[in-house]
Design an enzyme around this catalytic site. Structure first.
Site, PDB file in Angstrom:
ATOM      1  CG  ASP A 199      -8.179  -0.108  -5.803  1.00  0.00           C
ATOM      2  OD1 ASP A 199      -7.553  -1.041  -6.365  1.00  0.00           O
ATOM      3  OD2 ASP A 199      -7.982   1.079  -6.075  1.00  0.00           O
ATOM      4  CD  GLU A 284      -9.074   4.769  -6.719  1.00  0.00           C
ATOM      5  OE1 GLU A 284      -9.691   4.416  -7.745  1.00  0.00           O
ATOM      6  OE2 GLU A 284      -7.867   4.594  -6.552  1.00  0.00           O
ATOM      7  CB  CYS A 334       2.446   0.340   4.441  1.00  0.00           C
ATOM      8  SG  CYS A 334       2.187  -1.142   5.457  1.00  0.00           S
ATOM      9  CB  CYS A 354       5.386  -2.218   3.876  1.00  0.00           C
ATOM     10  SG  CYS A 354       5.929  -0.696   4.679  1.00  0.00           S
ATOM     11  CG  ASP A 364      -5.733  -4.211  -7.218  1.00  0.00           C
ATOM     12  OD1 ASP A 364      -5.939  -5.106  -8.066  1.00  0.00           O
ATOM     13  OD2 ASP A 364      -5.049  -3.198  -7.449  1.00  0.00           O
TER      14      ASP A 364
END
Length: 411
Positions: A199, A284, A334, A354, A364
């Site tokens: 990430d 990503e 989650c 969550c 992160d």
């Protein structure tokens, strides 16, 4: 470490208690909405999401306006604060639009002071007397979560009460202290290898992996860039040949420094993959990143692109594949076990909790796990020949309890 699961339990609520529970739902909703209204501002920098501040601004009013006891007022405040924080992050960090939280539906959040569990029933705080409701358990719980988690070994913690079509359900978080294991951490070793999720961030840690490693400092990178821009701006106003030559000099030094910084971060990411026997690294998608951080500087977007390119050629030398996935909802979903519950209120800044299963992780780190899992699922579904059912995610136990340790960069 603490392992948390979530179980939905149907309740048998006496008919004469429906009205008081429904009134509790309504007053809890009103309390959360009052806090949200108080904390909201059309200027996103002025949105107040600090729980202590909101407590001072709203607690006395909510107590006066409702019949909720103190702990339920605090639960409503926490729910609203989390929603406000998510809106603030969505606007300031993701560059997207967000409107003031509006609370609808029937939900009440209970903690240890407002709920009491018994073997076959539960008592719930309301706007009046406590309500007693019996658990409606499956006749045969074999193979269900009840057989594994509705046992004395698992402690029943916070829960949320819901009402759907006249039926009441309790979502109960159960917790157990266990020794860390590969089964709990997702560290499956397979013949087809494992994926390392990464990430990237425009602030805080520059890169976080699904193994719980935290690399680089995006704030430091941005600060160095801002210093360079300020010096360049001042020199441009001077307009002399000497100033022009100085601009070229400091520009070259900054370019070398930033390239070296990204080189060391990329090297650390690939080293993390090698040390954990990973066969692939997931990022990503750059296009989606640009959309998500459209308010970020071109320099930040350039840094992401450069970092991924550095990782790609270094990983190629190690025989490691690099691919990307859409980052949609990776910060809201989650990543724990088979939960997968996705909600914008799951994340509050660097904290992820969550709302369904109660799992707490660094936000992160949670996103990195989701990125890795998404690549695993993408390869399995695409049938591209790079994955079989043996492919898995490489994740660590470092952040299982919400704590983490930054990893130093080595040259």
């Amino acid at each position: 470490m603490e392992v948390v699961r979530n179980i939905q339990v149907k309740l048998d609520v006496p008919e004469d208690a429906h009205s008081v529970l429904d009134e509790t739902f309504e007053q809890f909703r009103q309390a959360a909405q009052y806090v949200a209204n108080t904390g909201w501002s059309d200027d996103p920098t002025q949105i107040e999401d600090t729980k202590n501040t909101l407590h001072g601004q709203t607690y006395a009013d909510v107590r006066e306006q409702t019949s909720l006891q103190a702990s339920l007022v605090q639960s409503a405040r926490n729910l609203a604060a989390d929603a406000l924080g998510n809106c603030k992050d969505r606007i300031l960090e993701d560059g997207k639009k967000a409107s003031k939280p509006e609370f609808r539906g029937s939900v009440v959040v209970y903690n240890g002071r407002t709920i009491t569990y018994h073997d076959d029933h539960v008592t719930l705080a309301t706007v009046d007397d406590r309500v007693t409701a019996e658990f409606v358990m499956p006749e045969d719980d074999e193979g269900t979560p009840f057989a594994e988690y509705w046992t004395p070994e698992w402690e029943r913690k916070e829960s949320t009460l819901h009402e759907r079509d006249g039926t009441y359900y309790l979502h109960v978080a159960v917790e157990k202290e266990v020794e860390p294991s590969s089964a709990d951490s997702g560290d499956e070793q397979t013949e087809n290898g494992v994926v390392l999720g990464v990430d990237l961030n425009v602030d805080g840690y520059l890169a976080v992996t699904s193994t719980g490693a935290f690399y680089g400092n995006a704030d430091h990178l941005n600060h160095k860039r801002d210093e360079y821009e300020r010096r360049r701006g001042n020199l441009q106003q001077t307009g002399t040949r000497s100033a022009h030559l100085t601009i070229k000099g400091i520009g070259s030094r900054f370019a070398r420094w930033s390239a070296d910084y990204l080189h060391r971060v990329s090297k650390a990411i690939v080293r993390e993959a090698v040390e954990n026997d990973c066969t692939a690294i997931g990022f990503e998608n750059l296009k989606h990143i640009r959309e998500r951080i459209s308010n970020a500087s071109k320099f930040q977007q350039w840094a992401f692109r450069e970092l991924q390119q550095h990782v790609e050629y270094k990983a190629e030398e190690e025989g490691i594949d690099v691919d990307d996935v859409s980052p949609a909802y990776t910060s809201q979903r989650c990543s724990h076990g088979k939960c997968g519950f996705t909600h914008e209120a799951n994340r509050d800044g660097d904290e992820f909790e969550c709302l369904k299963c109660g799992k707490e992780l660094h936000a992160d780190y949670n996103a990195a796990r989701n990125i890795g899992w998404r690549l695993v699922q993408h390869w399995l579904k695409s049938g591209a020949g790079r994955a079989t059912s043996q492919l898995a995610l490489k994740s660590g136990t470092l952040n299982a309890n919400g704590r983490f340790r930054p990893t130093a960069l080595r040259s």
